[in-house]
Write a protein that holds these residues in place. Structure first.
Motif, short mmCIF file in Angstrom:
data_model
loop_
_atom_site.label_atom_id
_atom_site.label_comp_id
_atom_site.label_asym_id
_atom_site.label_seq_id
_atom_site.Cartn_x
_atom_site.Cartn_y
_atom_site.Cartn_z
N ALA A 308 0.86 -1.19 0.00
CA ALA A 308 0.00 0.00 0.00
C ALA A 308 0.89 1.23 0.00
O ALA A 308 1.92 1.25 0.67
N CYS A 309 0.48 2.24 -0.74
CA CYS A 309 1.24 3.48 -0.72
C CYS A 309 0.92 4.21 0.58
O CYS A 309 -0.08 3.92 1.22
N PRO A 310 1.76 5.17 0.98
CA PRO A 310 1.49 5.84 2.27
C PRO A 310 0.34 6.82 2.20
O PRO A 310 -0.15 7.28 3.24
N GLY A 311 -0.11 7.15 0.99
CA GLY A 311 -1.12 8.21 0.86
C GLY A 311 -0.41 9.56 0.96
O GLY A 311 0.71 9.66 1.46
N CYS A 312 -1.04 10.58 0.42
CA CYS A 312 -0.45 11.92 0.48
C CYS A 312 -1.57 12.93 0.23
O CYS A 312 -2.75 12.58 0.36
N GLY A 313 -1.23 14.12 -0.16
CA GLY A 313 -2.25 15.14 -0.39
C GLY A 313 -3.20 14.80 -1.52
O GLY A 313 -4.24 15.42 -1.67
N ARG A 314 -2.86 13.82 -2.31
CA ARG A 314 -3.76 13.42 -3.40
C ARG A 314 -4.89 12.52 -2.89
O ARG A 314 -5.84 12.24 -3.61
N THR A 315 -4.72 11.98 -1.66
CA THR A 315 -5.78 11.13 -1.10
C THR A 315 -6.39 11.88 0.08
O THR A 315 -5.93 11.74 1.21
N THR A 316 -7.37 12.68 -0.19
CA THR A 316 -7.90 13.51 0.88
C THR A 316 -8.85 12.76 1.81
O THR A 316 -9.04 13.13 2.94
N MET A 353 -3.59 1.06 -3.74
CA MET A 353 -2.89 2.31 -4.03
C MET A 353 -3.87 3.48 -4.04
O MET A 353 -5.04 3.34 -4.35
N GLY A 354 -3.33 4.66 -3.72
CA GLY A 354 -4.18 5.81 -3.46
C GLY A 354 -4.52 6.70 -4.64
O GLY A 354 -5.44 7.49 -4.56
N CYS A 355 -3.79 6.62 -5.74
CA CYS A 355 -4.13 7.48 -6.87
C CYS A 355 -3.43 7.01 -8.14
O CYS A 355 -2.69 6.03 -8.14
N ILE A 356 -3.63 7.77 -9.16
CA ILE A 356 -3.19 7.36 -10.50
C ILE A 356 -1.66 7.48 -10.71
O ILE A 356 -1.10 6.90 -11.63
N VAL A 357 -0.97 8.23 -9.78
CA VAL A 357 0.46 8.48 -10.00
C VAL A 357 1.24 7.16 -10.04
O VAL A 357 1.92 6.86 -11.01
N ASN A 358 1.14 6.39 -8.94
CA ASN A 358 1.83 5.09 -8.91
C ASN A 358 0.85 3.92 -8.88
O ASN A 358 1.27 2.76 -8.91
N GLY A 359 -0.44 4.21 -8.75
CA GLY A 359 -1.45 3.17 -8.55
C GLY A 359 -1.47 2.10 -9.62
O GLY A 359 -1.22 0.92 -9.34
S1 SF4 Z 1 0.28 6.63 -5.21
FE1 SF4 Z 1 -0.77 8.61 -5.27
S2 SF4 Z 1 -1.76 8.74 -3.28
FE2 SF4 Z 1 -0.25 7.15 -3.08
S3 SF4 Z 1 1.51 8.24 -2.23
FE3 SF4 Z 1 1.76 8.14 -4.46
S4 SF4 Z 1 0.93 10.07 -5.19
FE4 SF4 Z 1 0.18 9.80 -3.11
#
Ligand code: SF4
Length: 419
Positions: A308-316, A353-359
């Protein structure tokens, strides 16, 4: 591009002798070509036979392949056969290890049913007696192990290091023209205590291969030094553990840091993580951490891993965290059933994964993965199976639907072909 050839890490485990610890038809080999074993220890009062049996059962269910209990008093020794009986009634065949200090020679003699109900004895050479009594009492424990055909662990601990041996080495060091650092003498004393005790046990008649060794300290660098040298000097199976690792993340990080270095060098046949439980926390955590160390290093597989990604500002929203946590619990809870029906499932990887960047990229590398929508992205969650986009989930029940997809994937991929 550099023209030097890339060196990938190459894990080679040292082949030690193999000890056999068993209860009934449950045979747990340690060392040799056996997998690196996970151990744990209870923190109940051994006199409380029912409470101890319940905790042993929980530790075994969490995956502990051997469970150690303290045997510190006549009452505790008397309770051991009842603990074993309770476990047998519950069909929990995990071998029990008796942890002895100071009075083990007496307890093993006076409570033969305790000696028989245990599958291995842990002997601390720093705590078997002083002066002339030391050798006699140590011999009595070894004779009990030989009589009942039990393997032993000679478990040295720097908190209870043989003071006579340490003083002897310190004196010899002080007489040198250039004395060594006292830390080096302490490490040497730990190793010599283990090896000298092993030699005595063998002289009494204990088979060498049935002697597991450990030399535990609480400082990471010292633990690495002591086990590297111990491994150089003997072929006995080695039990690794950072003693008094501590509470919470400190204990986990310190244990992981120390054990990972040694394991990567091929040292270690069995491990225990000595975590101080947080108030109210389950004792099982030490088993889970041990398994996760081995699994993240790709040395053993116990439960499908969630990436799992850590999440960031893209996962509100916290939805993504809930999904990662729910999937992790779901996989762990399913394992007792899946383990029997779907061999190999423990190697499965699941990406959340939290978003499209690395998801999508990370999800494609996993066996099965989901990429949730980040802030401003279309509210849909593509699911990837074996690297291919298989479905897109939408709506309020993404967790439920994703679990269903995982369940179907497990059935389809891991059902034995001859069924
Ligand atoms: S995959 Fe998206 S939500 Fe997860 S850490 Fe990377 S940029 Fe943030």
């Amino acid at each position: 591009m550099s023209d030097s050839s890339l060196q990938l890490t190459n894990y080679i485990r040292k082949k030690t002798q193999q000890a056999v610890v068993s209860w009934g038809d449950n045979i747990v080999t340690i060392g040799g070509d056996a997998p690196i074993r996970v151990q744990s220890m209870t923190n109940t009062d051994t006199v409380d036979a029912v409470g101890t049996a319940i905790q042993v059962k929980e530790l075994a269910r969490a995956g502990s392949e051997l469970v150690r209990i303290t045997v510190n008093t006549p009452e505790a020794a008397a309770a051991v056969p009842y603990i074993r009986e309770q476990l047998d009634k519950m069909d929990v065949k995990v071998p029990l290890i008796g942890d002895f200090h100071y009075n083990g020679h007496t307890l093993l003699k006076d409570y033969p049913d305790c000696a028989k109900a245990l599958s291995k004895y842990r002997i601390n050479p720093g705590n078997v007696g002083k002066g002339a009594k030391r050798d006699i009492q140590f011999s009595q424990m070894i004779e009990a192990a030989i009589r009942y055909e039990k393997p032993i662990r000679i478990g040295v601990n720097w908190g209870s290091l043989d003071q006579d041996l340490l003083a002897q080495l310190m004196d010899a060091n002080a007489a040198l023209a250039t004395p060594k650092d006292s830390r080096e003498i302490m490490v040497e004393a730990l190793i010599q205590s283990a090896l000298q005790s092993t030699q005595k046990a063998v002289e009494i008649g204990m088979p060498l291969s049935q002697i597991i060794l450990s030399c535990k300290v609480s400082a990471v660098q010292d633990l690495i030094s002591v086990y590297r040298e111990l491994s150089n000097r003997c072929d006995n199976p080695l039990h690794l553990g950072l003693t008094e690792a501590g509470i919470g993340s400190k204990g986990i990080v310190a244990s992981t840091a120390a054990l990972s270095v040694l394991l990567q060098e091929g040292i270690g046949d069995t491990i225990r993580i000595s975590l101080t439980p947080e108030p109210g926390a389950s004792r099982d955590n030490e088993v889970i951490v041990a398994q996760e160390i081995l699994q993240t290093m790709n040395l053993r597989h116990f439960t499908p891993m969630v990436i799992a990604c850590p999440g960031c500002g893209r996962t509100t929203s916290t939805y993504f965290q809930h999904l990662a946590s729910e999937i992790q619990s779901y996989l762990r809870n399913q394992m007792p059933l899946w383990k029997k029906d779907f061999p190999g499932v423990e190697s499965m990887s699941v990406a959340v994964m939290g978003c499209i960047v690395n998801g999508p990229g990370e999800s494609k590398h996993a066996d099965i993965g989901i990429s949730l929508p980040g802030t401003g992205e279309t509210p849909s969650a593509p699911v990837f199976i074996d690297g291919q986009k298989a479905k897109t989930l939408r709506g309020d029940n993404i967790i439920g639907e994703f679990q269903q997809i995982v369940q179907e994937y497990v059935q389809q991929r891991y059902t034995p072909k001859n069924i």
